[in-house]
Design a protein around this motif. Structure first.
Motif, PDB file in Angstrom:
ATOM      1  N   UNK A   1     -47.299  26.876  79.684  1.00 52.99           N
ATOM      2  CA  UNK A   1     -46.180  26.872  78.740  1.00 52.99           C
ATOM      3  C   UNK A   1     -46.781  26.875  77.342  1.00 52.99           C
ATOM      4  N   UNK A   2     -46.422  27.875  76.560  1.00 51.20           N
ATOM      5  CA  UNK A   2     -46.982  28.018  75.217  1.00 51.20           C
ATOM      6  C   UNK A   2     -46.044  27.495  74.133  1.00 51.20           C
ATOM      7  N   UNK A   3     -44.747  27.711  74.341  1.00 50.41           N
ATOM      8  CA  UNK A   3     -43.769  27.314  73.328  1.00 50.41           C
ATOM      9  C   UNK A   3     -42.610  26.572  73.993  1.00 50.41           C
ATOM     10  N   UNK A   4     -42.254  25.427  73.408  1.00 47.37           N
ATOM     11  CA  UNK A   4     -41.104  24.654  73.886  1.00 47.37           C
ATOM     12  C   UNK A   4     -40.174  24.438  72.701  1.00 47.37           C
ATOM     13  N   UNK A   5     -38.933  24.901  72.827  1.00 47.56           N
ATOM     14  CA  UNK A   5     -37.949  24.659  71.773  1.00 47.56           C
ATOM     15  C   UNK A   5     -36.861  23.740  72.321  1.00 47.56           C
ATOM     16  N   UNK A   6     -36.827  22.520  71.768  1.00 45.80           N
ATOM     17  CA  UNK A   6     -35.836  21.528  72.189  1.00 45.80           C
ATOM     18  C   UNK A   6     -34.568  21.733  71.372  1.00 45.80           C
ATOM     19  N   UNK A   7     -33.675  22.535  71.938  1.00 48.90           N
ATOM     20  CA  UNK A   7     -32.462  22.921  71.232  1.00 48.90           C
ATOM     21  C   UNK A   7     -31.218  22.198  71.764  1.00 48.90           C
TER      22      UNK A   7
ATOM     23  N   UNK B   1     -46.891  25.027  71.104  1.00 43.98           N
ATOM     24  CA  UNK B   1     -46.039  24.914  69.919  1.00 43.98           C
ATOM     25  C   UNK B   1     -44.711  24.305  70.359  1.00 43.98           C
ATOM     26  N   UNK B   2     -44.386  23.141  69.799  1.00 49.64           N
ATOM     27  CA  UNK B   2     -43.124  22.474  70.143  1.00 49.64           C
ATOM     28  C   UNK B   2     -42.258  22.434  68.890  1.00 49.64           C
ATOM     29  N   UNK B   3     -41.013  22.847  69.045  1.00 46.02           N
ATOM     30  CA  UNK B   3     -40.084  22.831  67.913  1.00 46.02           C
ATOM     31  C   UNK B   3     -38.857  22.025  68.315  1.00 46.02           C
ATOM     32  N   UNK B   4     -38.577  20.988  67.533  1.00 43.31           N
ATOM     33  CA  UNK B   4     -37.397  20.165  67.780  1.00 43.31           C
ATOM     34  C   UNK B   4     -36.301  20.587  66.802  1.00 43.31           C
ATOM     35  N   UNK B   5     -35.144  20.976  67.360  1.00 41.41           N
ATOM     36  CA  UNK B   5     -34.033  21.354  66.488  1.00 41.41           C
ATOM     37  C   UNK B   5     -33.366  20.066  66.012  1.00 41.41           C
TER      38      UNK B   5
ATOM     39  N   UNK C   1     -43.158  20.451  65.311  1.00 43.89           N
ATOM     40  CA  UNK C   1     -42.434  20.374  64.045  1.00 43.89           C
ATOM     41  C   UNK C   1     -40.937  20.264  64.306  1.00 43.89           C
ATOM     42  N   UNK C   2     -40.212  19.786  63.287  1.00 43.65           N
ATOM     43  CA  UNK C   2     -38.753  19.689  63.374  1.00 43.65           C
ATOM     44  C   UNK C   2     -38.134  20.702  62.420  1.00 43.65           C
ATOM     45  N   UNK C   3     -36.981  21.242  62.807  1.00 45.08           N
ATOM     46  CA  UNK C   3     -36.307  22.243  61.973  1.00 45.08           C
ATOM     47  C   UNK C   3     -34.823  21.907  61.858  1.00 45.08           C
ATOM     48  N   UNK C   4     -34.327  21.985  60.624  1.00 46.20           N
ATOM     49  CA  UNK C   4     -32.887  21.911  60.401  1.00 46.20           C
ATOM     50  C   UNK C   4     -32.384  23.350  60.297  1.00 46.20           C
ATOM     51  N   UNK C   5     -31.593  23.817  61.263  1.00 39.64           N
ATOM     52  CA  UNK C   5     -31.161  25.218  61.217  1.00 39.64           C
ATOM     53  C   UNK C   5     -30.114  25.500  60.145  1.00 39.64           C
ATOM     54  N   UNK C   6     -29.597  24.432  59.494  1.00 36.95           N
ATOM     55  CA  UNK C   6     -28.515  24.619  58.528  1.00 36.95           C
ATOM     56  C   UNK C   6     -27.163  24.603  59.241  1.00 36.95           C
ATOM     57  N   UNK C   7     -26.119  24.931  58.502  1.00 36.63           N
ATOM     58  CA  UNK C   7     -24.763  24.900  59.067  1.00 36.63           C
ATOM     59  C   UNK C   7     -24.489  26.244  59.732  1.00 36.63           C
ATOM     60  N   UNK C   8     -24.522  26.226  61.060  1.00 31.21           N
ATOM     61  CA  UNK C   8     -24.495  27.474  61.828  1.00 31.21           C
ATOM     62  C   UNK C   8     -23.153  27.678  62.522  1.00 31.21           C
ATOM     63  N   UNK C   9     -22.647  28.907  62.467  1.00 30.94           N
ATOM     64  CA  UNK C   9     -21.374  29.219  63.133  1.00 30.94           C
ATOM     65  C   UNK C   9     -21.592  29.286  64.641  1.00 30.94           C
TER      66      UNK C   9
ATOM     67  N   UNK D   1     -41.953  29.537  63.479  1.00 31.12           N
ATOM     68  CA  UNK D   1     -42.781  28.346  63.743  1.00 31.12           C
ATOM     69  C   UNK D   1     -43.405  28.371  65.137  1.00 31.12           C
ATOM     70  N   UNK D   2     -42.844  29.233  66.005  1.00 31.95           N
ATOM     71  CA  UNK D   2     -43.376  29.318  67.375  1.00 31.95           C
ATOM     72  C   UNK D   2     -44.685  30.085  67.409  1.00 31.95           C
ATOM     73  N   UNK D   3     -44.973  30.813  66.335  1.00 28.18           N
ATOM     74  CA  UNK D   3     -46.149  31.683  66.354  1.00 28.18           C
ATOM     75  C   UNK D   3     -47.157  31.336  65.251  1.00 28.18           C
ATOM     76  N   UNK D   4     -47.059  30.106  64.713  1.00 33.32           N
ATOM     77  CA  UNK D   4     -48.030  29.715  63.670  1.00 33.32           C
ATOM     78  C   UNK D   4     -49.435  29.598  64.256  1.00 33.32           C
ATOM     79  N   UNK D   5     -50.407  29.848  63.424  1.00 34.22           N
ATOM     80  CA  UNK D   5     -51.809  29.781  63.852  1.00 34.22           C
ATOM     81  C   UNK D   5     -52.336  28.356  63.849  1.00 34.22           C
ATOM     82  N   UNK D   6     -53.620  28.187  64.202  1.00 40.75           N
ATOM     83  CA  UNK D   6     -54.217  26.851  64.298  1.00 40.75           C
ATOM     84  C   UNK D   6     -54.211  26.088  62.979  1.00 40.75           C
TER      85      UNK D   6
END
Length: 235
Positions: free
Chosen positions: A83-89, A137-141, A184-192, A214-219
């Protein structure tokens, strides 16, 4: 297909931002696993993307059920071995605008169960697959509602606290991981979306674009940071 394609997993992937994230990762050449607690909706969403020749598959996973997470991890390990990328959405927004101490405590418990403990348990189960290859790469929404400055104002207390705790988890895990694993954590903003409602200014597609980068950032990329619109923001 060769196994050296990177593998991504998106929780709550059957609609809204989650669905867009699955789509955009697949367009970038990932094998993407769409996770959803509703097998019918999840399978249907994955099928729609497969019909456009995207490399998408479905796994049933309810983030408030540890056994469900464990089974999904076993199945993904067996099928992909990586598993290379995990997005906790996956997340819930259950608050009416009540004061924290006046609301039914069950609302806070349910919110924390999904938005905080759900993410914690998913990371715990899947980080092993990343550690095995020394990359991930882990991204927490998250949400700006989880920023320290937001806690000065009353309202939406259960949601705010859950995202505040999620932000804390992001930083702690960032401090603990070894190898080229970044969270990393990301605020997606106010999304429809179902959560944001129809009058929100940002489309799921726009929100997903800044998250996928952010899923494809380098080392040398960021670790343990908080982002909105591709820019770092304060905790």
């Amino acid at each position: 297909m060769s196994q050296d394609k990177q593998v991504g997993l998106v929780t709550g992937g059957n609609r809204g931002i989650g669905y867009e994230l699955v789509k955009q990762l697949a367009l970038k050449g990932f094998k993407v696993i769409l996770a959803s607690r509703d097998p019918e909706m999840g399978q249907e969403a994955a099928q729609r993307l497969m019909d456009t020749n995207l490399d998408v598959s479905f796994v049933e996973m309810d983030v408030v059920n540890q056994e469900s997470i464990r089974q999904a991890a076993i199945s993904i390990n067996k099928r992909f071995g990586r598993l290379d990328v995990l997005i906790n959405n996956a997340g819930v927004y259950l608050d009416k605008n009540q004061k924290l101490l006046a609301m039914d405590p069950g609302i806070l418990e349910k919110t924390m169960a999904t938005n905080f403990f759900g993410v914690y348990n998913v990371i715990r189960s899947f980080i092993r697959l990343m550690e095995k290859q020394g990359y991930g790469r882990i991204i927490n929404i998250s949400s700006e509602y989880g920023a320290m400055s937001e806690l000065t104002y009353p309202g939406v207390g259960a949601y705010k606290l859950s995202k505040f705790a999620l932000n804390g988890l992001t930083r702690l895990v960032a401090a603990e991981v070894n190898g080229d694993i970044k969270i990393n954590a990301v605020d997606p903003g106010w999304v429809s979306s179902d959560m944001g409602g129809p009058s929100a200014p940002i489309t799921p597609k726009q929100a997903a674009e800044s998250i996928v980068s952010l899923a494809t950032i380098g080392p040398e990329g960021p670790n343990g940071a908080f982002f909105r619109d591709g820019k770092r923001i304060d905790w």
